[in-house]
Design a protein around this motif. Structure first.
Motif, PDB file in Angstrom:
ATOM      1  N   ALA A  20       0.830  -1.201   0.000  1.00 14.76           N
ATOM      2  CA  ALA A  20       0.000   0.000   0.000  1.00 14.76           C
ATOM      3  C   ALA A  20       0.865   1.252   0.000  1.00 14.76           C
ATOM      4  CB  ALA A  20      -0.930  -0.011   1.210  1.00 14.76           C
ATOM      5  N   ALA A  21       1.968   1.221   0.748  1.00 14.07           N
ATOM      6  CA  ALA A  21       2.883   2.356   0.754  1.00 14.07           C
ATOM      7  C   ALA A  21       3.453   2.599  -0.640  1.00 14.07           C
ATOM      8  CB  ALA A  21       4.005   2.106   1.758  1.00 14.07           C
ATOM      9  N   ALA A  22       3.803   1.520  -1.330  1.00 14.61           N
ATOM     10  CA  ALA A  22       4.342   1.645  -2.682  1.00 14.61           C
ATOM     11  C   ALA A  22       3.325   2.289  -3.617  1.00 14.61           C
ATOM     12  CB  ALA A  22       4.759   0.270  -3.204  1.00 14.61           C
ATOM     13  N   ARG A  23       2.045   1.877  -3.499  1.00 15.93           N
ATOM     14  CA  ARG A  23       1.010   2.461  -4.361  1.00 15.93           C
ATOM     15  C   ARG A  23       0.871   3.958  -4.095  1.00 15.93           C
ATOM     16  NH1 ARG A  23      -1.652  -2.401  -3.073  1.00 15.93           N
ATOM     17  NH2 ARG A  23      -2.876  -1.371  -1.444  1.00 15.93           N
ATOM     18  N   ARG A  24       0.891   4.347  -2.836  1.00 14.33           N
ATOM     19  CA  ARG A  24       0.743   5.768  -2.507  1.00 14.33           C
ATOM     20  C   ARG A  24       1.913   6.595  -3.018  1.00 14.33           C
ATOM     21  NH1 ARG A  24      -1.413   5.723   3.801  1.00 14.33           N
ATOM     22  NH2 ARG A  24      -3.416   4.703   3.419  1.00 14.33           N
ATOM     23  N   LEU A  25       3.092   5.995  -3.010  1.00 15.55           N
ATOM     24  CA  LEU A  25       4.289   6.722  -3.424  1.00 15.55           C
ATOM     25  C   LEU A  25       4.571   6.608  -4.912  1.00 15.55           C
ATOM     26  CD1 LEU A  25       6.583   5.735  -0.416  1.00 15.55           C
ATOM     27  CD2 LEU A  25       5.524   7.971  -0.835  1.00 15.55           C
ATOM     28  N   GLY A  26       3.816   5.744  -5.605  1.00 17.82           N
ATOM     29  CA  GLY A  26       4.008   5.584  -7.035  1.00 17.82           C
ATOM     30  C   GLY A  26       5.263   4.828  -7.405  1.00 17.82           C
ATOM     31  N   ILE A  27       5.668   3.872  -6.559  1.00 21.45           N
ATOM     32  CA  ILE A  27       6.843   3.059  -6.843  1.00 21.45           C
ATOM     33  C   ILE A  27       6.454   1.585  -6.774  1.00 21.45           C
ATOM     34  CG2 ILE A  27       8.441   4.806  -5.966  1.00 21.45           C
ATOM     35  CD1 ILE A  27       8.646   3.239  -3.380  1.00 21.45           C
ATOM     36  N   SER A  28       7.365   0.708  -7.152  1.00 21.99           N
ATOM     37  CA  SER A  28       7.083  -0.718  -7.100  1.00 21.99           C
ATOM     38  C   SER A  28       7.258  -1.234  -5.677  1.00 21.99           C
ATOM     39  CB  SER A  28       8.025  -1.474  -8.030  1.00 21.99           C
ATOM     40  OG  SER A  28       9.352  -1.423  -7.522  1.00 21.99           O
ATOM     41  N   PRO A  29       6.579  -2.337  -5.310  1.00 19.03           N
ATOM     42  CA  PRO A  29       6.781  -2.932  -3.985  1.00 19.03           C
ATOM     43  C   PRO A  29       8.237  -3.307  -3.728  1.00 19.03           C
ATOM     44  CG  PRO A  29       4.798  -3.814  -5.001  1.00 19.03           C
ATOM     45  CD  PRO A  29       5.492  -2.999  -6.055  1.00 19.03           C
ATOM     46  N   LEU A  30       8.945  -3.765  -4.770  1.00 24.13           N
ATOM     47  CA  LEU A  30      10.349  -4.112  -4.607  1.00 24.13           C
ATOM     48  C   LEU A  30      11.182  -2.889  -4.236  1.00 24.13           C
ATOM     49  CD1 LEU A  30      12.660  -6.133  -4.765  1.00 24.13           C
ATOM     50  CD2 LEU A  30      12.776  -5.695  -7.237  1.00 24.13           C
ATOM     51  N   MET A  31      10.891  -1.772  -4.894  1.00 21.66           N
ATOM     52  CA  MET A  31      11.622  -0.544  -4.580  1.00 21.66           C
ATOM     53  C   MET A  31      11.332  -0.090  -3.157  1.00 21.66           C
ATOM     54  SD  MET A  31      13.738   1.790  -5.455  1.00 21.66           S
ATOM     55  CE  MET A  31      13.894   1.550  -7.233  1.00 21.66           C
ATOM     56  N   ALA A  32      10.072  -0.211  -2.717  1.00 21.73           N
ATOM     57  CA  ALA A  32       9.718   0.168  -1.350  1.00 21.73           C
ATOM     58  C   ALA A  32      10.477  -0.695  -0.348  1.00 21.73           C
ATOM     59  CB  ALA A  32       8.211   0.030  -1.138  1.00 21.73           C
ATOM     60  N   THR A  33      10.566  -1.992  -0.622  1.00 25.11           N
ATOM     61  CA  THR A  33      11.287  -2.906   0.271  1.00 25.11           C
ATOM     62  C   THR A  33      12.762  -2.534   0.349  1.00 25.11           C
ATOM     63  OG1 THR A  33       9.743  -4.705  -0.238  1.00 25.11           O
ATOM     64  CG2 THR A  33      11.873  -5.323   0.680  1.00 25.11           C
ATOM     65  N   ARG A  34      13.358  -2.221  -0.800  1.00 27.55           N
ATOM     66  CA  ARG A  34      14.771  -1.865  -0.823  1.00 27.55           C
ATOM     67  C   ARG A  34      15.035  -0.561  -0.073  1.00 27.55           C
ATOM     68  NH1 ARG A  34      16.267  -3.228  -7.187  1.00 27.55           N
ATOM     69  NH2 ARG A  34      16.469  -5.505  -6.912  1.00 27.55           N
ATOM     70  N   ARG A  35      14.155   0.415  -0.232  1.00 28.08           N
ATOM     71  CA  ARG A  35      14.359   1.685   0.463  1.00 28.08           C
ATOM     72  C   ARG A  35      14.245   1.517   1.970  1.00 28.08           C
ATOM     73  NH1 ARG A  35      11.072   6.072  -3.380  1.00 28.08           N
ATOM     74  NH2 ARG A  35      12.539   5.955  -5.153  1.00 28.08           N
ATOM     75  N   LEU A  36      13.269   0.717   2.410  1.00 28.09           N
ATOM     76  CA  LEU A  36      13.126   0.487   3.849  1.00 28.09           C
ATOM     77  C   LEU A  36      14.349  -0.244   4.393  1.00 28.09           C
ATOM     78  CD1 LEU A  36      11.477   0.689   6.427  1.00 28.09           C
ATOM     79  CD2 LEU A  36      10.321  -1.435   5.774  1.00 28.09           C
ATOM     80  N   ALA A  37      14.844  -1.236   3.655  1.00 29.78           N
ATOM     81  CA  ALA A  37      16.029  -1.975   4.085  1.00 29.78           C
ATOM     82  C   ALA A  37      17.237  -1.049   4.163  1.00 29.78           C
ATOM     83  CB  ALA A  37      16.297  -3.132   3.121  1.00 29.78           C
ATOM     84  N   ALA A  38      17.352  -0.128   3.206  1.00 28.98           N
ATOM     85  CA  ALA A  38      18.461   0.819   3.218  1.00 28.98           C
ATOM     86  C   ALA A  38      18.382   1.751   4.425  1.00 28.98           C
ATOM     87  CB  ALA A  38      18.471   1.622   1.922  1.00 28.98           C
ATOM     88  N   LEU A  39      17.162   2.171   4.779  1.00 30.38           N
ATOM     89  CA  LEU A  39      16.984   3.034   5.943  1.00 30.38           C
ATOM     90  C   LEU A  39      17.366   2.292   7.222  1.00 30.38           C
ATOM     91  CD1 LEU A  39      16.024   5.733   7.133  1.00 30.38           C
ATOM     92  CD2 LEU A  39      13.697   4.790   7.178  1.00 30.38           C
TER      93      LEU A  39
END
Length: 293
Positions: A20-39
């Protein structure tokens, strides 16, 4: 910190899932996962427990969340401070209102707002249910009800006069009530699950038991059954103004009670920063209400 990764944390916490976060931000779920892991790698702590079915903040994530929200708000404020005033608003405005008020009043204001602000897009959620603004990522809620959530910031836009209404055919068949006590002999249309109408008047006001063959969880449902001549309903004046002008429905005046007054409120989640899109739309709606009959 990478603000794009911070945004993933905030949106995932609000929405309850990375998808759901990925949809709101307009990115793919994979990208959202990678950004969270990086944080998480940057701060040296796990911020969320993630499974295939659920997502929850860790104690470290709960501690970081308010700072993350403040970072995003400060970034938005900084961008707004250097944007020319003539540029107007930009971005996605997530907005919610009740079905009837949204359709009759809010939607026409949105049309003019979009024309005046070409860099804005609007997502309008029409529902008579109370929306969790934070969980659903809503920027602005238009509510016609007593406000209970003290964590939200509210601005009173206008009064919302209400009256008892019935059709001439109903009154001809059942008589016209003149006092609160007379209502016990009438079909009083109410919300699903409600047993009484609260009416202002007298020292303590009155509570009238709702007795009718029809109830609904929507004002629009009550309005249509009332217009069909099947009972008396409490309706907002803006909702039946045209029908009153045509003589299809009439307001009732009781000597000792009337529907409790309400107001129209603009509600948003934070007072630290109000984005231009929220501020400008609230002003446009307030002006439309001011000019309304």
């Amino acid at each position: 910190m990478d603000l794009a990764a911070v945004a993933v944390l905030v949106e995932a916490a609000n929405a309850g899932s990375l998808a759901a976060a990925a949809r709101r931000l307009g990115i793919s779920p994979l990208m959202a996962t990678r950004r969270l892991a990086a944080l998480e790698a940057e701060v040296g702590a796990r911020l969320m427990h993630r499974t295939t079915r659920a997502l929850a903040l860790t104690p470290e994530g709960e501690g970081l969340l308010p700072f993350a929200q403040a970072m995003l708000e400060n970034e938005a404020a900084a961008r707004a401070s250097v944007r020319p005033a003539a540029a107007g608003a930009s971005g996605l405005l997530r907005l919610t209102a009740s079905a009837a008020f949204g359709r009759k009043v809010v939607a026409p204001v949105i049309a003019g707002f979009l024309k005046a602000n070409p860099q804005v897009s609007v997502d309008l959620l029409l529902t008579d249910a109370l929306v969790d603004m934070v969980a659903q990522g809503v920027d602005l809620a238009i509510r016609i009800a007593p406000l209970k959530d003290s964590s939200l910031i509210a601005r009173r836009l206008a009064n919302n006069p209400r009256h008892l209404y019935a059709t001439p055919s109903y009154l001809e068949e059942h008589g016209t009530p003149g006092a609160v006590a007379d209502l016990v002999r009438h079909q009083c249309l109410g919300f699903s699950g409600a047993t009484h109408w609260p009416l202002a008047g007298g020292a303590r006001g009155n509570r009238v038991r709702v007795q009718a063959r029809f109830s609904a969880n929507s004002i629009e449902g009550l309005r249509e059954i009332c217009l069909a001549g099947l009972g008396i309903a409490i309706l907002s004046d803006w909702d039946v103004r045209e029908e009153v002008a045509r003589g299809q429905i009439v307001p009732l005046r009781l000597t000792d009670g009337e529907p409790e007054p309400l107001a129209i409120w603009a509600v948003h989640p934070s007072s630290r920063f109000v984005p231009p899109k929220v501020r400008l739309f609230t002003a446009a709606l307030a002006e439309a209400l001011r000019r309304a009959p």
